[in-house]
Scaffold this motif. Structure first.
Motif, PDB file in Angstrom:
ATOM      1  N   LEU A 148      50.962  29.957  28.239  1.00 34.26           N
ATOM      2  CA  LEU A 148      52.092  30.085  27.315  1.00 34.26           C
ATOM      3  C   LEU A 148      53.216  30.150  27.629  1.00 34.26           C
ATOM      4  O   LEU A 148      54.343  29.179  27.043  1.00 34.26           O
ATOM      5  CB  LEU A 148      51.932  31.416  26.644  1.00 34.26           C
ATOM      6  CG  LEU A 148      51.340  31.778  25.449  1.00 34.26           C
ATOM      7  CD1 LEU A 148      51.157  33.185  24.892  1.00 34.26           C
ATOM      8  CD2 LEU A 148      51.797  30.928  24.273  1.00 34.26           C
ATOM      9  N   GLY A 170      54.005  26.165  28.577  1.00 39.79           N
ATOM     10  CA  GLY A 170      54.193  25.707  27.242  1.00 39.79           C
ATOM     11  C   GLY A 170      55.620  25.695  26.883  1.00 39.79           C
ATOM     12  O   GLY A 170      56.272  25.011  26.409  1.00 39.79           O
ATOM     13  N   LEU A 171      56.083  26.962  27.072  1.00 41.06           N
ATOM     14  CA  LEU A 171      57.424  27.143  26.643  1.00 41.06           C
ATOM     15  C   LEU A 171      58.495  26.416  26.916  1.00 41.06           C
ATOM     16  O   LEU A 171      59.342  25.911  26.274  1.00 41.06           O
ATOM     17  CB  LEU A 171      57.999  28.678  26.905  1.00 41.06           C
ATOM     18  CG  LEU A 171      58.597  29.557  25.744  1.00 41.06           C
ATOM     19  CD1 LEU A 171      57.671  30.975  25.756  1.00 41.06           C
ATOM     20  CD2 LEU A 171      59.788  29.680  25.960  1.00 41.06           C
ATOM     21  N   THR A 226      57.983  22.611  25.801  1.00 40.06           N
ATOM     22  CA  THR A 226      58.408  22.017  24.738  1.00 40.06           C
ATOM     23  C   THR A 226      59.578  22.842  24.321  1.00 40.06           C
ATOM     24  O   THR A 226      60.019  22.583  23.242  1.00 40.06           O
ATOM     25  CB  THR A 226      57.235  22.554  23.762  1.00 40.06           C
ATOM     26  OG1 THR A 226      57.175  24.096  24.062  1.00 40.06           O
ATOM     27  CG2 THR A 226      56.081  21.744  23.807  1.00 40.06           C
ATOM     28  N   ALA A 227      60.176  23.292  25.183  1.00 42.37           N
ATOM     29  CA  ALA A 227      61.638  23.908  24.866  1.00 42.37           C
ATOM     30  C   ALA A 227      62.468  22.984  24.229  1.00 42.37           C
ATOM     31  O   ALA A 227      63.384  23.241  23.256  1.00 42.37           O
ATOM     32  CB  ALA A 227      62.057  24.561  26.138  1.00 42.37           C
ATOM     33  N   VAL A 276      61.784  19.749  22.940  1.00 41.57           N
ATOM     34  CA  VAL A 276      61.554  18.977  21.966  1.00 41.57           C
ATOM     35  C   VAL A 276      61.774  19.494  20.531  1.00 41.57           C
ATOM     36  O   VAL A 276      61.657  20.793  20.265  1.00 41.57           O
ATOM     37  CB  VAL A 276      59.818  18.778  22.005  1.00 41.57           C
ATOM     38  CG1 VAL A 276      59.372  18.030  21.100  1.00 41.57           C
ATOM     39  CG2 VAL A 276      59.599  18.344  23.640  1.00 41.57           C
ATOM     40  N   GLY A 292      71.053  32.791   8.988  1.00 47.12           N
ATOM     41  CA  GLY A 292      70.621  33.083  10.343  1.00 47.12           C
ATOM     42  C   GLY A 292      69.399  32.158  10.840  1.00 47.12           C
ATOM     43  O   GLY A 292      69.251  31.705  12.036  1.00 47.12           O
ATOM     44  N   THR A 293      68.660  31.873  10.004  1.00 41.81           N
ATOM     45  CA  THR A 293      67.389  30.876  10.223  1.00 41.81           C
ATOM     46  C   THR A 293      67.676  29.557   9.950  1.00 41.81           C
ATOM     47  O   THR A 293      66.894  28.479   9.868  1.00 41.81           O
ATOM     48  CB  THR A 293      66.137  31.439   9.363  1.00 41.81           C
ATOM     49  OG1 THR A 293      66.332  31.587   8.124  1.00 41.81           O
ATOM     50  CG2 THR A 293      65.770  32.841  10.146  1.00 41.81           C
ATOM     51  N   GLU A 352      69.546  27.185  11.206  1.00 40.06           N
ATOM     52  CA  GLU A 352      69.458  26.048  12.201  1.00 40.06           C
ATOM     53  C   GLU A 352      68.081  25.815  12.803  1.00 40.06           C
ATOM     54  O   GLU A 352      67.818  24.772  12.782  1.00 40.06           O
ATOM     55  CB  GLU A 352      70.590  26.660  13.266  1.00 40.06           C
ATOM     56  CG  GLU A 352      70.608  25.777  14.468  1.00 40.06           C
ATOM     57  CD  GLU A 352      71.503  26.070  15.771  1.00 40.06           C
ATOM     58  OE1 GLU A 352      72.208  26.961  15.414  1.00 40.06           O
ATOM     59  OE2 GLU A 352      70.955  25.881  16.735  1.00 40.06           O
ATOM     60  N   ALA A 353      67.352  27.097  12.675  1.00 36.71           N
ATOM     61  CA  ALA A 353      65.940  26.724  13.012  1.00 36.71           C
ATOM     62  C   ALA A 353      65.399  25.996  12.302  1.00 36.71           C
ATOM     63  O   ALA A 353      64.409  25.154  12.611  1.00 36.71           O
ATOM     64  CB  ALA A 353      65.408  28.362  13.136  1.00 36.71           C
ATOM     65  N   ASN A 354      65.498  26.046  11.061  1.00 42.95           N
ATOM     66  CA  ASN A 354      64.825  25.234  10.137  1.00 42.95           C
ATOM     67  C   ASN A 354      65.184  23.990  10.149  1.00 42.95           C
ATOM     68  O   ASN A 354      64.513  22.892   9.921  1.00 42.95           O
ATOM     69  CB  ASN A 354      65.251  25.645   8.564  1.00 42.95           C
ATOM     70  CG  ASN A 354      64.401  26.889   7.806  1.00 42.95           C
ATOM     71  OD1 ASN A 354      63.426  26.546   7.473  1.00 42.95           O
ATOM     72  ND2 ASN A 354      64.875  28.089   7.992  1.00 42.95           N
ATOM     73  N   ARG A 367      66.378  22.440  12.943  1.00 43.79           N
ATOM     74  CA  ARG A 367      65.881  21.998  14.357  1.00 43.79           C
ATOM     75  C   ARG A 367      64.401  21.630  14.385  1.00 43.79           C
ATOM     76  O   ARG A 367      63.757  20.965  15.034  1.00 43.79           O
ATOM     77  CB  ARG A 367      66.177  22.769  15.349  1.00 43.79           C
ATOM     78  CG  ARG A 367      67.977  23.119  15.587  1.00 43.79           C
ATOM     79  CD  ARG A 367      68.296  23.542  16.939  1.00 43.79           C
ATOM     80  NE  ARG A 367      67.960  22.643  17.866  1.00 43.79           N
ATOM     81  CZ  ARG A 367      68.529  22.932  19.027  1.00 43.79           C
ATOM     82  NH1 ARG A 367      69.120  23.943  19.329  1.00 43.79           N
ATOM     83  NH2 ARG A 367      68.323  21.859  20.196  1.00 43.79           N
ATOM     84  N   SER A 368      63.538  22.340  13.459  1.00 38.36           N
ATOM     85  CA  SER A 368      62.150  22.282  13.308  1.00 38.36           C
ATOM     86  C   SER A 368      61.706  21.325  12.370  1.00 38.36           C
ATOM     87  O   SER A 368      60.724  21.170  12.022  1.00 38.36           O
ATOM     88  CB  SER A 368      61.491  23.877  13.139  1.00 38.36           C
ATOM     89  OG  SER A 368      61.945  24.253  11.780  1.00 38.36           O
ATOM     90  N   THR A 406      62.151  21.365   9.121  1.00 34.65           N
ATOM     91  CA  THR A 406      61.990  21.774   7.614  1.00 34.65           C
ATOM     92  C   THR A 406      62.959  21.271   6.609  1.00 34.65           C
ATOM     93  O   THR A 406      62.605  21.027   5.695  1.00 34.65           O
ATOM     94  CB  THR A 406      61.893  23.429   7.680  1.00 34.65           C
ATOM     95  OG1 THR A 406      61.205  23.849   8.916  1.00 34.65           O
ATOM     96  CG2 THR A 406      61.255  23.854   6.296  1.00 34.65           C
ATOM     97  N   LYS A 463      76.539  21.915  20.224  1.00 35.33           N
ATOM     98  CA  LYS A 463      75.254  21.700  20.898  1.00 35.33           C
ATOM     99  C   LYS A 463      74.895  20.483  20.499  1.00 35.33           C
ATOM    100  O   LYS A 463      73.988  19.639  21.203  1.00 35.33           O
ATOM    101  CB  LYS A 463      74.359  22.809  20.070  1.00 35.33           C
ATOM    102  CG  LYS A 463      73.414  23.070  20.899  1.00 35.33           C
ATOM    103  CD  LYS A 463      72.070  23.842  20.228  1.00 35.33           C
ATOM    104  CE  LYS A 463      72.684  25.319  20.206  1.00 35.33           C
ATOM    105  NZ  LYS A 463      71.916  26.240  19.405  1.00 35.33           N
TER     106      LYS A 463
END
Lengths: 323, 401, 561
Positions: free
Chosen positions: C7, C10-11, C14-15, C17, C250-251, C253-255, C257-258, C260, C280
């Motif tokens: 794990l 993997g972290l 893939t960090a 990517v 809050g989410t 940016e995560a959306n 970068r992933s 979505t 960034k």
């Protein structure tokens, strides 16, 4: 018994009715109304516009008249109209309600699947290292702020290791060939919020199972069963766990009542299309009809499941009198 | 023990003594039981540590030279373990303020600097400004030689100019470490206040319902049920709109500076006494059929006497458990409310609002969000273990609900 | 343990990517953080709805990102100069001729005609329909046309106002579809809007006339759009657009970068996030552009002029002198927003920073202290605060709870005022409470911070005219939340409306600014910048910086390597 149930049922209905008025009253107590919000978003609204809109929305009438209008609509099956989205309440709430139930039941199921065996296990190993480790796992879940856990999971499993989507309910704009692909797609989005919600509630179920099991294993008949030479598995599951099960079921029934409103924050973090977020928004935006229906569902579910739990408890334990 | 029963002292009845002995030995047993629960003991230790930190926050601030409200906007989101300097403008302001507040000592210091030619400056009246903008080494030298009264205070002001940030800085360049320390105060304080207040309210209401029974019980319990069934969030938004200082009795304890903390406590108490009330009611229901209560009743004791003397002492043990668990819950609740922007307001630091402020930048400054989250996690776990230990100690056969 | 190792490994692997940003014209997923409602152009009020509507519906004219009025459905803009508009004989009205583009069609191929505008006017004028600002429509008294030329319309205006041709929010309704609904429900309160086709079946062909049309709407979740083949302009290049609601910033940016979502619209990132994300983008060389554009949105602090302390103009001036707005901008916004000196933004033709015309307040703590001393507020050595007759100089400072940028600015300012001896207590409320009661009924003790969004050359009537002080009498309408009264300003405001000469109009507006900066009913803070994050492949994207959304140009957007 029937007498008791009928009496409690009547009490519950009365409480729901009273609470509905209370909630309605609370909503009117809150500063501002939909027209105020429109004024804010459009500085050019004139005082004539304001008077016209208030009249149109019936906001210039006293509370009890508005309550009565609302209630008679409900009794005729008309849930009203959402002022925020400008569509009927049933249209906006229906699908979201389903989503919330799916999320809540999935997490409840996951929590139980993990909590019950672990609870039994740690009860059997009470006082050992295993018990401590499991106990710590349980407590850490209960003690975790849900939105914090949600954020961490998103960072870990959506951004660092992009296994799951960061938020949403389903992949948008994809034609699903079969119902199976719909299910897998939805499941993919459900993983992170379900894990978040489940981890937080595992602790409660686990500790409960553990003490119920401890209690059950202490009973005389277990000793008898053991003395008779029954196998360990039979003793644990047939005699011990069966006895713990009754109170466990009551516990699970009680937790159904939180299904409706328990996921608000988790839904917000994961942009999940559930009803919790809708409830919050409807209050912020003074969307009376949506908020009131949510209140009603939420309140009724709690009261009704409490009633069911009480009844089941009395069946399970005849020592409790129902007077 | 035998002596006591054979020769009862005149002012105590034998019953009183017996109950006193019972109580003493009961708590002793509880304590002995409790210390066998290792996790609970560790929990208690950590909690004590946190409470100490909370109480000593001003001392910690003094020793480390940090201040939870001093901003340094030019050094926002500094990394942990970095040193940050205030901007020239801020340094000048600090000097202006010092001179305004201490006109005479500063005049003397200026004179001393001029007389002894401690360092090169442009004009005597602006000497302190020039000093503020001088190199740190020069400042050190000057302070070593200064003797005028008030130079220590001035040094304190100057010490604020450059600071070391153990955990970095937040969105206004404030020191995260000292804010966490002060946040401990608010978070644990709120938790304890809420749990205690709801214990008292729950105790009274639960005892009344359980003891009197009948319609009092029905009424109180239906009200409790009703409140329990109300969705918390919506009602919280409403309450947050109401000005609490209009509530009679609260006005005396609310000042403008603690208004929002007190308000939060008030709101949380409003929603957390019900579980205690239910618990107490159930205890009282079973206790009131017990011999000692029946005896007191037959002897003609008043309701109040029975409630306060016989019932309350017996529900204290389970109450303690629920207080302990309640503190953990309240801390979490404060964080959740802050997440929705309804919690403690700036500039007061609480773990909840620090977490809320950090969430937008969780990928850029993860430390800011992770630290308060972990602290909430740790303290809640500890209170949960404490409750668990107490539970086991008080009633080893107990069933947790 | 082994699993854990895998794990962790993997972290790290893939960090770095990230899902690649969209590069083809097949699909663009836009993230927004604000709620939207049903898309009936008459009924909608939310900015997210306007954002989406501008992709599917157009009006006669709009304001371009360069700040110029340009045509959309109209052939040209009628003015007095080009003789397409004229005064009525009694000078009380204006009559203008609007010609609709010959190829302007609804998405079912039916032409957009005068009757559609007239129909919109009829619906909007009805007392049974909840149009927010009725005057948008009813400023036009009558629309008439010859049956032979259904696209040449004569608009008769209620009043002779200089901005008669800025009809950007007068949107047509497809009469051929909605007429039946209207006939059935027009006498029922809110009957039309509940049963409108926009509401019941939003993907019905013919409801839209813009470059795109709706293929799916899920309120509270997303909208899917596909090109409208009957659009009058150039065919849009992107084949599918999805607007996705992500309520938690809050989410967001995560959306992104992933993968979505592919881009974040101007209704998305908080300013802080955008600045951090831009850094960034550079450090990790991500395939995005962070776009900043100064906007008209004016962030300010209303001063409650009914507060006895703030009645003194010296105190108000001192409050402005005491704050270092340059440092605020530099420190908190990376210098990417502009300091405000009054309520008119630099991209507005009415703007001036000429010290002869207005009063400027350069940052000076000493000047602030001097003014406060003069006003009688003396510094107390014990606590470093100011007192007058035993009363502390203490003010309440409110804003919307949960808005992080505002809360940060608020705390920054609190620190600044504290250093001149003014105690400021922060009390924040959820927006619905803050805007509904607190600001309007002047229940904010001293200061209330929020923003105005407007368009250039907007009459300050609603904010500064004394008849717009919200009160019981006018149903708490109006936006003069400071309770600012100045007869002269009232008079000038009346004059501006009917002044057709743009130079004279500017002079009048600047006269108001003189009073505004002299009497300080409001502390100007900064003009916000609009921010958006787009994939580098996206071409043709421009941020407008005013209330007319960037999606008015969506047909020009394309994704290319």
């Amino acid at each position: 018994m029937t007498n008791f149930i009928i009496r409690r049922l009547i009490q519950t209905v009365i409480v729901i009715a009273l609470l509905s008025y209370f909630c309605f009253y609370l909503m009117t107590l809150m500063p501002g109304d939909p027209v105020d919000l429109m004024i804010q978003s459009n500085p050019r609204i004139t005082s004539e516009d304001v008077a016209r809109l208030r009249n149109l929305y019936g906001l210039d009438q006293p509370t009890y008249v508005r309550y009565w209008n609302w209630m008679s609509g409900i009794l005729q099956g008309d849930l009203g109209y959402s002022r925020t989205y400008r569509i009927p309440v049933s249209d906006i709430m229906g699908p979201k309600l389903v989503n919330t139930f799916v999320l809540s039941f999935a997490s409840l199921a996951l929590a139980l699947i993990i909590a019950i065996p672990l609870g039994v296990w740690s009860a059997l190993r009470a006082g050992t290292k295993t018990d401590y480790v499991i106990g710590f796992f349980a407590f850490s879940g209960v003690s975790m702020p849900s939105f914090w856990l949600g954020l961490i999971l998103i960072i870990a499993f959506a951004v660092w290791i992009p296994w799951f989507p960061a938020g949403g309910t389903e992949t948008i704009g994809v034609d699903h060939g079969s119902w199976w692909s719909i299910v897998t797609d939805r499941a993919y989005y459900l993983v992170l919020p379900t894990v978040t919600l489940a981890y937080i509630s595992i602790g409660r179920f686990l500790r409960f199972t553990r003490s119920a099991m401890l209690e059950a294993m202490r009973n005389d008949y277990i000793r008898t069963a053991r003395a008779k030479g029954l196998s360990r598995v039979v003793v644990i599951w047939q005699h011990g766990f069966r006895n713990a099960l009754l109170s466990l079921i009551t516990m699970v029934t009680l937790s159904f009542s939180g299904v409706f409103s328990g996921a608000t924050i988790t839904e917000t973090v994961f942009a999940y299309q559930g009803v919790g977020k809708l409830v919050y928004d409807s209050i912020i935006a003074n969307d009376f009809n949506v908020a009131m229906i949510s209140f009603m569902i939420s309140v009724s579910m709690v009261l009704i499941f409490n009633l069911i739990a009480d009844i089941m408890y009395s069946f399970a334990d005849p020592r409790i009198s129902l007077s | 023990m035998q002596a006591a029963t054979q020769d009862p002292s005149p002012q105590y009845s034998s019953k009183d003594l017996a109950s006193a002995e019972h109580a003493q030995s009961f708590w002793k047993i509880v304590w002995e039981q409790f210390i066998t629960h290792k996790a609970a003991l560790i929990g208690l230790f950590i909690i004590t540590l946190f409470i100490l930190i909370a109480l000593l926050a001003p001392v910690i601030a003094m020793v480390t030279g940090q201040n939870p409200e001093v901003q340094n906007p030019m050094n926002r989101y500094a990394k942990p373990m970095t040193e940050a300097t205030l901007s020239a403008d801020q340094r000048e302001n600090a000097v202006t303020r010092f001179q305004e507040l201490n006109p005479e000592p500063s005049a003397q210091i200026r004179k001393e600097i001029a007389e002894k030619q401690l360092f090169t400056f442009v004009r005597e009246e602006d000497a302190l400004y020039d000093l503020a903008n001088a190199e740190p080494d020069v400042q050190k030298e000057v302070f070593a030689k200064l003797e005028s009264p008030g130079h220590l205070e001035l040094k304190q002001t100057f010490d604020q100019f450059s600071r070391f940030h153990l955990f970095g800085t937040d969105e206004l360049g404030r020191d995260v470490f000292i804010r966490l320390v002060y946040g401990t105060r608010v978070s644990i304080g709120v938790g304890i206040l809420v749990a205690l207040a709801s214990a008292v309210i729950g105790l009274l209401i639960g005892a009344m319902a359980g003891y009197y029974g009948g319609w009092v019980d029905t009424l109180l319990m239906r009200v409790t049920d009703a409140l329990l069934s109300l969705p918390t969030l919506p009602v919280l938004i409403v309450v947050s709109a109401v000005s609490v200082d209009k509530v009679p009795g609260l006005r005396s304890i609310i000042t403008q500076s603690n208004e929002n903390i007190m308000k939060l406590v008030f709101i949380l108490v409003l929603f957390s006494w019900m579980t205690v009330a239910r618990l107490v009611r159930a205890e009282v229901l079973s206790l009131k059929e017990r011999e000692f209560v029946l005896a007191a009743k037959t002897l003609g004791a008043r309701d109040r006497t029975i409630l306060f003397k016989h019932l309350f002492p017996n529900v204290i043990a389970p109450l303690l458990v629920s207080v302990s668990l309640g503190i953990g819950e309240s801390i979490q609740f404060e964080a959740a409310l802050s997440f929705l922007g309804l919690g403690i307001q700036q500039p007061t630091a609480s773990w909840g609002n620090m977490l809320f402020n950090a969430q937008d930048l969780i990928t850029e400054a993860p430390f800011l969000a992770i630290l308060p989250g972990i602290l909430i996690l740790i303290i809640t776990i500890c209170f949960n273990y404490l409750g668990d230990g107490l539970q086991d100690a008080i009633n080893p056969k107990s069933i947790r609900r | 343990m082994k699993l854990l190792k895998v794990l962790v490994l993997g972290l790290f692997v893939t960090a770095s990517v990230n899902a690649p940003a969209a590069v083809s014209n097949d699909e663009l997923k836009i993230g927004i953080t604000q709620e939207f409602e049903n898309l009936n152009p008459l009924i909608m009020t939310m900015s997210a709805t306007t954002y989406i509507y501008s992709m599917v519906g157009r009006s006669l004219v709009t304001l371009s990102p360069d700040g110029k009025w340009i045509t959309q459905l109209a052939k040209e803009i009628p003015t007095i100069e080009n003789k397409k508009a004229s005064f009525s004989p009694d000078k009380k009205h204006i009559v203008a001729t609007w010609e609709i583009l010959d190829n302007a069609k609804w998405s079912d191929g039916k032409p957009v005609v005068c009757a559609d505008f007239d129909f919109a006017l009829t619906v909007a004028a009805s007392p049974n329909v909840s149009v927010g600002e009725k005057e948008t429509y009813t400023q036009v008294k009558k629309i008439s046309w010859d049956e032979k030329t259904p696209k040449s319309c004569t608009f008769t205006y209620e009043k002779a106002k200089w901005d008669f041709n800025q009809l950007a929010q007068f949107r047509p309704l497809p009469k051929h579809l909605e007429q039946a609904v209207w006939d059935k429900y027009k006498n029922q309160k809110e009957g039309y809007e509940k049963n409108s086709i926009y509401n019941k079946a939003p993907s019905t062909p013919g409801l839209y006339n813009g470059p795109y049309k709706i293929s799916e709407v899920k309120l509270g979740s997303h909208v899917t759009l596909v090109p409208n083949e009957h659009f009058y302009g150039p065919a849009p290049k992107i084949k599918k657009i999805i607007v996705k609601l992500i309520p938690n910033t809050g989410t967001l940016e995560a959306n992104l970068r992933s993968g979505t979502i592919d881009m974040v619209s101007s209704l998305g990132f908080s300013f802080d996030q955008a600045v951090a994300f831009e850094k960034k983008i550079k450090s990790e060389s991500l395939g995005y552009n962070a776009q900043f554009k100064p906007s008209i949105t004016y962030e300010h602090i209303d001063l409650n002029l009914e507060n006895p302390i703030l009645k003194d103009v010296k105190v108000r001036k001192a409050l402005v002198y005491a704050i270092n707005r340059d440092e605020l901008i530099k420190a908190l916004f990376d210098g990417k927003q502009q300091v405000a000196i009054h309520n008119v933004s630099p991209i507005d033709p009415w703007y001036t920073n000429d010290p002869k015309k207005i009063t400027l307040y350069p940052y000076s703590k000493r000047e602030a202290g001097r003014l406060l001393d003069e006003a009688g507020w003396k510094l107390n050595n014990a606590d470093g605060l100011r007192y007058k007759d035993g009363k502390k100089l203490s003010l309440q400072f409110m804003t919307t709870a949960g808005n992080k940028t505002r809360e940060t600015v608020q705390t920054f300012l609190q620190g600044q005022w504290k250093s001149v001896g003014v105690e400021v207590n922060i009390k924040n409320e959820p927006a619905r409470v803050f805007f509904a009661d607190t600001t309007k009924k002047r229940e904010y003790g001293g200061m209330a911070m929020y923003a105005w969004v407007s368009s250039p050359e907007n009459s300050p009537r609603s904010v500064l005219h004394s008849s717009n002080i919200p009160s019981e009498k006018n149903g708490w309408s109006g936006q003069n939340n400071m309770a600012y009264v100045n007869k002269k300003v009232d008079e000038i405001i009346e004059k501006i409306d009917t002044e057709f000469d743009s130079k004279k109009r500017t002079a009048l507006a600047q006269e108001i600014l003189k009073y505004y900066t002299d009497e300080v009913p409001v502390i100007p803070l900064y003009y916000r910048s609009d921010v958006a994050v787009t994939p580098t492949a996206l071409k043709g994207f421009r941020l407008p910086g005013h209330q007319f959304a960037e999606t008015n140009e969506i047909e020009n957007w394309s994704l290319q390597k």
